[in-house]
Design a protein around this motif. Sequence first.
Motif, mmCIF file in Angstrom:
data_model
loop_
_atom_site.group_PDB
_atom_site.id
_atom_site.type_symbol
_atom_site.label_atom_id
_atom_site.label_comp_id
_atom_site.label_asym_id
_atom_site.label_seq_id
_atom_site.Cartn_x
_atom_site.Cartn_y
_atom_site.Cartn_z
ATOM 1 N N VAL A 97 0.843 -1.199 0.000
ATOM 2 C CA VAL A 97 0.000 0.000 0.000
ATOM 3 C C VAL A 97 0.875 1.243 0.000
ATOM 4 O O VAL A 97 0.651 2.193 -0.776
ATOM 5 N N GLU A 98 1.893 1.248 0.829
ATOM 6 C CA GLU A 98 2.745 2.430 0.886
ATOM 7 C C GLU A 98 3.479 2.616 -0.431
ATOM 8 O O GLU A 98 3.715 3.748 -0.876
ATOM 9 N N PHE A 99 3.836 1.479 -1.062
ATOM 10 C CA PHE A 99 4.527 1.579 -2.349
ATOM 11 C C PHE A 99 3.573 2.130 -3.413
ATOM 12 O O PHE A 99 3.972 2.906 -4.286
ATOM 13 N N ALA A 100 2.312 1.745 -3.304
ATOM 14 C CA ALA A 100 1.304 2.330 -4.194
ATOM 15 C C ALA A 100 1.193 3.833 -3.954
ATOM 16 O O ALA A 100 1.090 4.636 -4.884
ATOM 17 N N ARG A 101 1.230 4.215 -2.682
ATOM 18 C CA ARG A 101 1.122 5.640 -2.362
ATOM 19 C C ARG A 101 2.306 6.420 -2.916
ATOM 20 O O ARG A 101 2.164 7.546 -3.397
ATOM 21 N N VAL A 102 3.464 5.817 -2.843
ATOM 22 C CA VAL A 102 4.673 6.539 -3.249
ATOM 23 C C VAL A 102 4.811 6.571 -4.775
ATOM 24 O O VAL A 102 5.319 7.532 -5.344
ATOM 25 N N THR A 103 4.350 5.510 -5.413
ATOM 26 C CA THR A 103 4.502 5.438 -6.874
ATOM 27 C C THR A 103 3.249 5.923 -7.599
ATOM 28 O O THR A 103 3.296 6.203 -8.792
ATOM 29 N N GLY A 104 2.144 5.968 -6.869
ATOM 30 C CA GLY A 104 0.884 6.312 -7.520
ATOM 31 C C GLY A 104 0.303 5.170 -8.337
ATOM 32 O O GLY A 104 -0.678 5.342 -9.058
ATOM 33 N N ASP A 105 0.870 3.987 -8.216
ATOM 34 C CA ASP A 105 0.401 2.843 -9.012
ATOM 35 C C ASP A 105 -0.571 2.017 -8.189
ATOM 36 O O ASP A 105 -0.196 1.330 -7.243
ATOM 37 N N ARG A 106 -1.835 2.046 -8.570
ATOM 38 C CA ARG A 106 -2.894 1.418 -7.819
ATOM 39 C C ARG A 106 -2.818 -0.101 -7.828
ATOM 40 O O ARG A 106 -3.416 -0.791 -6.991
ATOM 41 N N ARG A 107 -2.073 -0.641 -8.757
ATOM 42 C CA ARG A 107 -1.947 -2.093 -8.854
ATOM 43 C C ARG A 107 -1.413 -2.693 -7.540
ATOM 44 O O ARG A 107 -1.841 -3.774 -7.124
ATOM 45 N N TYR A 108 -0.498 -1.977 -6.916
ATOM 46 C CA TYR A 108 0.089 -2.498 -5.671
ATOM 47 C C TYR A 108 -0.944 -2.506 -4.546
ATOM 48 O O TYR A 108 -0.974 -3.400 -3.714
ATOM 49 N N LEU A 109 -1.768 -1.468 -4.555
ATOM 50 C CA LEU A 109 -2.847 -1.418 -3.567
ATOM 51 C C LEU A 109 -3.808 -2.587 -3.772
ATOM 52 O O LEU A 109 -4.213 -3.265 -2.812
ATOM 53 N N ASP A 110 -4.166 -2.826 -5.019
ATOM 54 C CA ASP A 110 -5.097 -3.922 -5.305
ATOM 55 C C ASP A 110 -4.508 -5.261 -4.850
ATOM 56 O O ASP A 110 -5.216 -6.123 -4.333
ATOM 57 N N GLN A 111 -3.207 -5.401 -5.058
ATOM 58 C CA GLN A 111 -2.565 -6.656 -4.644
ATOM 59 C C GLN A 111 -2.592 -6.787 -3.115
ATOM 60 O O GLN A 111 -2.855 -7.854 -2.571
ATOM 61 N N ALA A 112 -2.326 -5.670 -2.433
ATOM 62 C CA ALA A 112 -2.381 -5.695 -0.966
ATOM 63 C C ALA A 112 -3.783 -6.081 -0.502
ATOM 64 O O ALA A 112 -3.958 -6.880 0.429
ATOM 65 N N ALA A 113 -4.791 -5.524 -1.165
ATOM 66 C CA ALA A 113 -6.178 -5.831 -0.792
ATOM 67 C C ALA A 113 -6.469 -7.314 -1.008
ATOM 68 O O ALA A 113 -7.131 -7.966 -0.186
ATOM 69 N N LEU A 114 -5.952 -7.853 -2.103
ATOM 70 C CA LEU A 114 -6.125 -9.293 -2.345
ATOM 71 C C LEU A 114 -5.523 -10.109 -1.201
ATOM 72 O O LEU A 114 -6.147 -11.047 -0.690
ATOM 73 N N PHE A 115 -4.307 -9.756 -0.801
ATOM 74 C CA PHE A 115 -3.660 -10.487 0.296
ATOM 75 C C PHE A 115 -4.481 -10.375 1.584
ATOM 76 O O PHE A 115 -4.652 -11.347 2.312
ATOM 77 N N VAL A 116 -4.980 -9.173 1.856
ATOM 78 C CA VAL A 116 -5.747 -8.983 3.097
ATOM 79 C C VAL A 116 -7.031 -9.811 3.057
ATOM 80 O O VAL A 116 -7.403 -10.452 4.049
ATOM 81 N N GLU A 117 -7.677 -9.841 1.916
ATOM 82 C CA GLU A 117 -8.953 -10.552 1.841
ATOM 83 C C GLU A 117 -8.784 -12.069 1.820
ATOM 84 O O GLU A 117 -9.644 -12.805 2.283
ATOM 85 N N ARG A 118 -7.674 -12.529 1.245
ATOM 86 C CA ARG A 118 -7.475 -13.985 1.172
ATOM 87 C C ARG A 118 -7.226 -14.611 2.537
ATOM 88 O O ARG A 118 -7.636 -15.740 2.804
ATOM 89 N N ARG A 119 -6.521 -13.880 3.374
ATOM 90 C CA ARG A 119 -6.100 -14.458 4.647
ATOM 91 C C ARG A 119 -7.304 -14.746 5.541
ATOM 92 O O ARG A 119 -8.295 -14.032 5.492
ATOM 93 N N GLY A 120 -7.176 -15.775 6.329
ATOM 94 C CA GLY A 120 -8.245 -16.102 7.263
ATOM 95 C C GLY A 120 -9.197 -17.146 6.724
ATOM 96 O O GLY A 120 -10.155 -17.538 7.382
ATOM 97 N N ARG A 121 -8.899 -17.622 5.526
ATOM 98 C CA ARG A 121 -9.775 -18.613 4.911
ATOM 99 C C ARG A 121 -9.097 -19.972 4.794
ATOM 100 O O ARG A 121 -9.468 -20.803 3.961
#
Lengths: 645, 645
Positions: free
Chosen positions: A203-227
Motif C-alpha cells: 500500500v505504501e509503495f502504491a502511495r509513493v509510486t501512484g500505481d494502484r496495482r500495488y494497492l489492489d494486490q495488498a487488498a487481495l492479500f488482506v482478503e485472502r487471509r483467514g480462509r
Amino acid sequence: MSSRTPIVSPVVPARGRLRPLSLGEVTITGGFWAHRQQVNATATLAHIEQWLEGEGWIANFDLAAAGGLPDGRRGREFSDSEVYKYLEAVAWEIGRTDDPALEDRFRKVVARVAAAQEPDGYLNTKFGRPGQGERWSDLEWGHELYCIGHLLQAAVARARTRPDADDGLVDVARCAADLVCTVFGPGGIESVCGHAEIEPALVEFARVTGDRRYLDQAALFVERRGRGVLRDIEWGRSYYQDDVPVREATVLRGHAVRAGYLSAGAVDVAVERDDAELLAALATQWDNTVARRTYLTGGVGSHHQDEAFGDDWVLPPDRAYSETCASVASIMFSWRLLLADGAPRYADLIERNLFNVIATSPSAQGTAFFYANTLHQRRPGTAAVDGEVSPRASSSLRAPWFEVSCCPPNVARTLAGLAAYVATADDEGLQLHQYAPAAIRTALPDGTAIALDVETGYPRDGVIRVHVRDDAAAPWTLSLRVPAWADGARLVVDGAAEPVTPGTARVRRAFRAGDVVELHLPVTPRFTAPDPRIDAVRGCLAVERGPEVLCLESVDVAAASEGRVDDVGDVRLDPAVAPREEDGAVVVRLRRSVVPDHPWPYGRPDPVEDDRADDNAFDVPLVPYHDWAERGPSTMRVWLPISEG
Amino acid sequence: MSSRTPIVSPVVPARGRLRPLSLGEVTITGGFWAHRQQVNATATLAHIEQWLEGEGWIANFDLAAAGGLPDGRRGREFSDSEVYKYLEAVAWEIGRTDDPALEDRFRKVVARVAAAQEPDGYLNTKFGRPGQGERWSDLEWGHELYCIGHLLQAAVARARTRPDADDGLVDVARCAADLVCTVFGPGGIESVCGHAEIEPALVEFARVTGDRRYLDQAALFVERRGRGVLRDIEWGRSYYQDDVPVREATVLRGHAVRAGYLSAGAVDVAVERDDAELLAALATQWDNTVARRTYLTGGVGSHHQDEAFGDDWVLPPDRAYSETCASVASIMFSWRLLLADGAPRYADLIERNLFNVIATSPSAQGTAFFYANTLHQRRPGTAAVDGEVSPRASSSLRAPWFEVSCCPPNVARTLAGLAAYVATADDEGLQLHQYAPAAIRTALPDGTAIALDVETGYPRDGVIRVHVRDDAAAPWTLSLRVPAWADGARLVVDGAAEPVTPGTARVRRAFRAGDVVELHLPVTPRFTAPDPRIDAVRGCLAVERGPEVLCLESVDVAAASEGRVDDVGDVRLDPAVAPREEDGAVVVRLRRSVVPDHPWPYGRPDPVEDDRADDNAFDVPLVPYHDWAERGPSTMRVWLPISEG
C-alpha cells in the motif's frame, strides 16, 4: 492534498481525519527522545551494519550475485529482511541528518542488494537456486513476501526522503513488487505469506509510486487471509491469522508481530479503498486487544512458544514475551488508526509502547537489545558474551545480536523516523500527540503558516510549553493530547489555567507570535491496579509516573534493606504509603516478607502474617522500566504483591 | 534376595530400603484402578495398536526390513519408541491377564520389529540408510538412544513376565544394548542422547540379564551429561539437562520428561553402585522440585515452549503444560527413591500423580487422551475430529492421537503395571503405599507367609480395611502410608482407634487370620491455599478431597446459576462457606462477579466490590479434575479466586 509537496513520512494515506506532517516539518530538538535518536544515529546503526556484515547476511547478496550460495548462505530464512530494515532505518536517518558518510554506506549496501536481483525481479537469497527450495514453495515459513515487504518499505523511505536519488533502490523494489503482482495477482497463486508485512508495504509503495496495482494486490492479500489458505500447524492457523478473515475478526490473535503488521496493512487497504466496514472491524480488534490482551507497558504477546497473544486476560508478567517488534507493529497499527480517526487513545498506546518497550529494548549505549521484554525477572540472568550471537530471545539481559535479529533494526527504523509521530494537521489546525522538545513548522491548507516550539522536560516534568512563533491571520486550533492517565491535568493559556480531562484539549484562536500554551500533566507517581480478571497479577499493584512504568530491581532492594533482603521475591508493597519522589527517584514502602519453606507448597489456608516489626519496613527507589538491567544481573518486578498486614 | 524367585516388576534394584513385590503377588481386585486397568486392557491397547498401524509407525519396521524407507518412512523421528512402549504395555498386560489374543498380537509386532534389526544390532528406522542421516549424527534431536531405551524396557517387561518366551525380543534388545556399549563405551563417542531414557533402561536391562556392562554404560551416560557435551540451543543446554552434572544439580530443570527419565536412571545407577552422594543429590533435587516447581496435581512443566520446568514458583494454571508423560517420569523417579529410602513422601507424590494426571489423561472410554493437562481452561475448546490426528498437544479436549504420541502408550504401560506401586516388603514386614481393593500374597525372607485382602471404596471412601488371611508364627509389621493431607487420620486395630499423623502408621504383631486393621483417612473436602510465592494463583483457593484435586466446570456453573453465569471466569469463591458433600458431589458457594469492561484494564486501585446481593450467591458442584472435559467443551478452573466481600 495531491497538489501539495509530497509528505515525507512513513505513512501517507490518501484520506483520513488527520494528515501526517513531513519529517522536515517536525524536529525533535532535545530531551529523552532526541538523546535516543542520537544514540541510534551514532551507535546503533553502525552496530547493526557491523553485525549484518559479520554474520554474512549482507554477503549473502554478494554470493547470490556471483551465482553462488546454497551451503555458503548464512543466517535464517528471513535474514534478507534485516538488511532491508537496516536500509530503511538509514534512509530515514539520512533524511533527518543528511549525513554524507551514512549516504555512502547506504549506497554501497543498496548496490550489493541490487546486484542479487534476478532479471524478472525476484530477490531472495534463500530460494529459487539449485539446492534451494523453489520460489514460493514454502509460503508458510519461507518469508519471501515478507522480505520483499521490507525491501519495499526501505524503498519507500528512500523515495520519500531522497526522491531524486540515483541509487536504484526504488527500481529494485518496483521490479520485485511487479513480480509479486504477477505471481500472486488474479489468476496467480491464491495464497498469502505466513508472515504478514507485504500488505502495508504494497500500500505504501502504491502511495509513493501512484500505481494502484500495488494497492489492489495488498487488498487481495488482506482478503485472502483467514480462509485457511495456509497449512494447519501445531499452534493452529491463528498463528498466521489464517483462521478468521480480517473483516470478521474481533480481536488480534496468533503471532503478535504478524498480527500487528497485518492489521496495519489492513487499515491501509481500508483507508485507500474507503472501506468503512473493514476499518470498523480493525478498530474493534484494536479495542478488544487493548482492553484484554495488552501488558501495562503496551507490549503484547503472552506466549513464548509461538510468540503469540494468549486468550483474554492471559498476561503473565514472568512469562511475558512482549517482543520488541510486536510493539513496533502495534505502533504501526495504532498510528494508522490515529490518522484515520483522530481518537487520542491511539496516541496513548503509542506513547505507552514508546516509553516502555521501544525505549526499553536498546541499552543506554544502543548496542545491545532486549528481544522479549519480561515484566518479572525471577533469576538474575547471565550477561551475553560480548561479540557472540545470543541464540536466546528471552535472555534477561540485553544482547548485542540474535540468531533471529529482527528487533535491533526494527527499533532503529522506528527511532530514525520518530518525529513522524509527534504531530499531525487537519484543515482546522495542528494536533500534538507526543511530547518532546520540538520545532514544528508547517502550513494549513488555507496557507496559514504555523511555527511552534515545544519546550518540556517530559516525561521527568509534566509541563509542556508550546511557544507560538508566527502570527496567524485567521483562527486555528491547537490540539493537545491529554493522556488517559492524566487526571487533574490543566491547560494554561495567557496565564489562565483551566482543568482539562483526558482526551483532547483544544485552543482555538488567531494565534500571535509570543503566545504560549501550557499543558500541565500530573506526573506524580501513582499506584495502578490490574483488572481483577488478569489472574497472574491478582493482589498486586504497579507504580507509574506519567507515561513511564516503573519497576523494582533487586540491586535496589539489597541496598535499601542493607542486605537483609536481596531478592524482589522477598518483599511486599505497603499500599497504605503512596509512592513519592525523593532525590529524583520514586520511592515506595516495602516490607520484608520471607515465606518459610515447606516440602509441599499447598496447604491449609491459614493466613500468612507478614512481619509487622518496624525494622522490616524500608523505603526503596524504583527505576523506570526502560532503564532496568543496566546495572548487571538483577531480579525485577513491575507488579508488586501487596502486603496483607 | 538373589536366592529368591526373580521379582516380576518394572524396577528391581539390587539393594534398597524396600523390596518391590512381584506383580503376581499383588492384584488390584476392584474399584477405581481396577476399572482403569480394565479399560486399558479392553480399549486402550487395541486403540493404540490401531493408530500405530494406521499411522504406519509399525510398518516403518517392515519397510526397513525390506530395504526400503527414506521417503516412505512415516511419523516423527522417535516414532519407533511408541511401538516399543506399546510392546512394554502389552508385555505387562500379558503378565497380568495371560490373554492369548494379546500374546499373539505381541509376537506379531515383535517379529516385525526384529526383522528390521541390522546385523550389528543397530535398530532405528530413521537413521543410517542412504538418504537418511548417519547413525548417531544427531544426538541432540535424533532420539536413537532414547528409542533403544524404550526397546530395552519392553524387553525387560517381557523377560520378567515371560522369561521363557521364544519371541526373541530380549535377544533383539541385547544386540542393541551391546552395540550401544561398544559405540558409546570407553573410547567411543563421549556423548549422550538429547532425550534421557537409555539410562534407566540400561540399568534395568543389567538387572534382568545380570550383565554389569549395561550398568556401567548407564553410569557413563549419567556422569557425562551436564558437561556441555551436547550443542547449545535456543532454550539452553538445561533443556536436555546438559547444563549441570547430575550429582551437582539441586533441582530439576529443562524438559520435564527428559529430566524425570534421567533422574530415574541416575537413582538406578546410584543404588546399584552404592553411590550415596549421587543418591543424596537426587533426593535433594526431588525435594526442591516438589517444593517449588510442582502443580497441585503433581504435574510438572510450566512452559509450553520447551515442555520444561519454569523457575521456582512459575506455576501458571492457565499455561500449565503438565505433560502426561512428565507425570509418568515423575512416578518412575519417585518410585525408585521410595524403594531406596522408604520415605512416604515419595508415595504421596505418586498418588497425587496417579489420581490427578495419569487418571486425567485418558477419557472414560480409554480412547482419547490429554497430552498437556492445564489447570485452567479459559475458552471452551473444540473437539478433535474423530479419526484425525490432532497435531495439538495442548488442545482443551482429549484427542485420539497426536503427531507426537508419547502419552497414550506411556499411560498404557503405567496402568498395565500399576499393581507394582501398591505395596513393598522388607525384612520386617509389608508396606502399603497405594490404596485400592487388592489381594496381596507374599512371604518375608524368614518364610513368614503374608496374605492380605484390602477392602476399600477409596478414594470415594476414606476407610481402608486390611483383612489378614494367614496366621503368622512370629511378629511382623504392617505399615500403612498416611498421606500428608490426612490430618485427623485414625488407625483401628481390634476395634480400638488411635489417632495417627501423616507419615507411616505401623502395626507390629504376630498377626492371626481374621485380624482386621483399618485406616480411616478423612476425605472431607477441604480448601487448599497456595504458597504465597506462586504468583499466578495468588488470592485463590483450590478444593481437594482425599487424594483428588477438584475443579469447577462451566457446564455446572451455568446449570447452578440457572444461566445467569456461564463461565468460570465470572464467579468468585466464598471462602467463608466450607466445601461440603451433597448427593455425592462436593459443593462450594460461589458469587457471581462480572467485572465491567474498561477500554484499558489498568487503573486506580479502587476496591472492586463484589455484588453481595443474595441472589448472586449460589452453590455449585465441583468434579474431580480427572473427570473434567467429559461433557463436551467447557471452561474450567482448579484455582478459584476468592470473593473479597
